[in-house]
Design an enzyme around this catalytic site. Structure first.
Site, short mmCIF file in Angstrom:
data_model
loop_
_atom_site.label_atom_id
_atom_site.label_comp_id
_atom_site.label_asym_id
_atom_site.label_seq_id
_atom_site.Cartn_x
_atom_site.Cartn_y
_atom_site.Cartn_z
N GLY A 15 4.65 12.88 4.73
CA GLY A 15 5.12 13.34 6.03
C GLY A 15 3.93 13.35 6.94
N THR A 16 3.90 12.55 7.96
CA THR A 16 2.66 11.87 8.27
C THR A 16 2.57 11.48 9.72
OG1 THR A 16 1.32 10.16 7.24
CG2 THR A 16 3.44 9.52 7.94
N SER A 17 1.43 10.93 10.10
CA SER A 17 1.25 10.29 11.41
C SER A 17 0.53 8.96 11.16
CB SER A 17 0.41 11.16 12.35
OG SER A 17 1.04 12.40 12.58
N LYS A 58 -3.64 6.37 3.46
CA LYS A 58 -2.34 5.77 3.76
C LYS A 58 -2.47 4.36 4.35
CE LYS A 58 -0.66 10.42 4.70
NZ LYS A 58 -0.10 11.36 5.69
#
Length: 233
Positions: A33-35, A66
């Site tokens: 859960g990320t940017s 990532k």
């Protein structure tokens, strides 16, 4: 909330709150859960991501990478289920390597993006995977392709994704301009991710950046205490 007693209606009116949700993180799925973000410029692309992986509300890994290499000049940024996106990236890298050997030349970025699209679309009911595929090739130069949930494929001059992206659409729309240099793209990406990480509880850690050009892949890391600072009221 401290452990104690909670009132309920019904035969048993009180329930202990000591273990409510306490062990959920042990069985919850690992989520990036990320940017994530990618931007095209004249000589290549800049990609970036935060480094937080969560299991429910628990931070399982604060230094995740990532930015996943698919080939020499092709990377993907992963958001969604950590297991699903890692598996998809591994499968695409495997097929792309064989494709490159068969063709006798480096693969196209669009070929990698189409492989992501095929896998994500064909397994759309089972996968939680949002992918940005970006890189450089001889035919089209720097390219950014977005493969969101459901398996759609679209090329964009820049792309943002993950839970943190919802906080920065206004900023990126205002700050993006065509014809940016590599340095401007790095700054644009770093500022965008820092803003997303500041507001999104599922994003955090460090910012990892990579500039992909014909000649090299330059990796950068911006530590938490070095991130750009903005209003935090």
């Amino acid at each position: 909330m401290a452990a104690g007693m909670m009132y309920q209606s019904g035969p048993s009116r009180f329930q202990s709150t000591a273990n409510m949700g306490g062990d959920d993180w042990l069985t919850a799925e690992h989520m990036t859960g990320t940017s994530i973000m990618a931007v095209e410029f004249a000589d290549g692309v800049v990609i970036g991501a935060d480094s937080r992986t969560t299991t429910g509300a628990y931070i399982a890994n604060r230094v995740t990478d990532k930015l996943t290499p698919i080939h020499d000049r092709i990377f993907c940024c992963r958001s969604g289920s950590a297991a699903a996106t890692q598996a998809v990236a591994d499968v695409v890298a495997y097929h792309l390597n064989f494709h490159s050997i068969e063709m006798g030349e480096p693969p196209l970025v669009q070929t990698a993006a189409n492989l992501f699209k095929e896998i994500c679309y064909n397994n759309r009911d089972d996968l939680t995977a949002g992918i940005i595929c970006a890189g450089w090739d001889e035919r089209e130069g720097g390219q950014v392709y977005t493969i969101p949930l459901g398996g759609m494929l679209v090329r964009q001059p820049f792309s943002i994704g993950g839970s943190g992206s919802t906080y920065i659409y206004g900023y990126v729309d205002a700050a993006f301009k065509k014809g940016m240099t590599k340095e401007e793209c790095l700054k644009f990406t770093a500022h965008s991710l820092a803003l997303a990480m500041n507001r999104d509880g599922s994003s955090g850690g460090v910012v990892r950046l990579a500039a992909i050009t014909k000649d090299s892949v330059e990796r950068h890391v911006i530590l938490g205490n070095e991130l750009p600072r903005f209003y935090e009221g």
